[in-house]
Write an enzyme that holds these catalytic residues in place. Structure first.
Site: not given
Length: 279
Positions: A64, A82, A87
């Protein structure tokens, strides 16, 4: 959410965590409707053993965040393009998928008047979209400020466990899997969530069950895990942002080929071409 593959945007597929709030209730072993009859035969510790859990966090962080230092990611925040908005944090909480909203609610309950509480109305409005409305320009800065607070760090830990880690381990134990299999489940839930879409964790598992059975159902654990990873690779390739499958090919399959079902150290693997080691 794959942070290391940030340069490739993907079409929005907001079903990743559409049932995220319900997952905490299934940590007892009821995930995807399987009873708790089967349990991992384990003399060896499961992934919820503190040392194994630390390794699991390092393994996920290598994919990640391209780093084993998962605790440095409390402050991480960006929009990776995305379709899921911002995020952030140690597990990729997203403003567009509900789990970031839930996290900030928990933080507001534990630390009233915190620097993120004022964004709750905006987080409710942008949930299900990639919008930054009401968040820009100061939300990323305020997130990083909040990340210095140990209360917020603990909130991230607790939501990670409630929504992702505990359900994955519970289902792994139900299926009779050892620590490696439990980790394969955890990594899949982190990336894909557990909604109803074909690439969610529960449907990756269902796809694997078409060709193999876990040991709790009388099957061979290694054969089943290979089937699960085949299904996981298929799911990853359905979305461009996840199409680099090295976290499976040069990480999880490496451990499986070595027969390291208990996820014992030393561990050596690669993700996105970078080499990692846990001794």
């Amino acid at each position: 959410m794959v942070h290391a593959d940030r340069d490739t945007a993907a079409p929005a597929r907001l079903s990743r965590r559409t049932v995220v709030a319900a997952l905490g209730a299934v940590a007892s072993g009821a995930l995807v409707g399987v009873s708790r009859v089967g349990t991992a035969s384990a003399a060896a510790p499961g992934l919820d053993d503190p040392a194994k859990k630390e390794m699991a966090m390092q393994l996920v962080s290598s994919a990640e965040n391209s780093s084993l230092d998962w605790k440095a990611q409390y402050k991480y925040i960006e929009d990776i393009g995305d379709g899921r908005g911002y995020t952030a944090g140690i597990i990729g909480f997203c403003s567009g998928t509900g789990d970031m909203l839930d996290l900030v609610k928990v933080y507001a309950d534990r630390r009233s008047g915190n620097v993120l509480a004022k964004y709750l109305p905006a987080l409710r409005k942008v949930n299900g979209t990639d919008s930054h409305a009401g968040l820009d320009p100061d939300y990323p800065k305020d997130w990083r400020t909040a990340a210095k607070d140990t209360v917020f760090q603990q909130c991230q830990n607790d939501e990670r466990d409630r929504v992702y880690f505990n359900p994955a381990v519970a289902q792994g134990k139900t299926d009779g899997l050892h620590a490696l299999g439990q980790f394969c489940y955890y990594d899949a839930i982190v990336m894909h969530g557990d909604g109803d879409d074909p690439t969610s964790f529960r449907n990756i598992r269902a796809r694997a069950l078409r060709s193999a059975r876990p040991s709790a159902q009388g099957g061979n654990e290694t054969t089943y895990l290979n089937a699960f990873l085949d299904a996981r690779v298929w799911a990853m390739k359905q979305e461009e942002a996840h199409s680099d499958t090295s976290r499976v090919d040069t990480e999880q399959r490496v451990f499986l080929r070595k027969g390291n079902l208990d996820l014992n150290t030393p561990l050596d693997w690669k993700v996105y071409g970078d080499s990692y080691h846990i001794g």
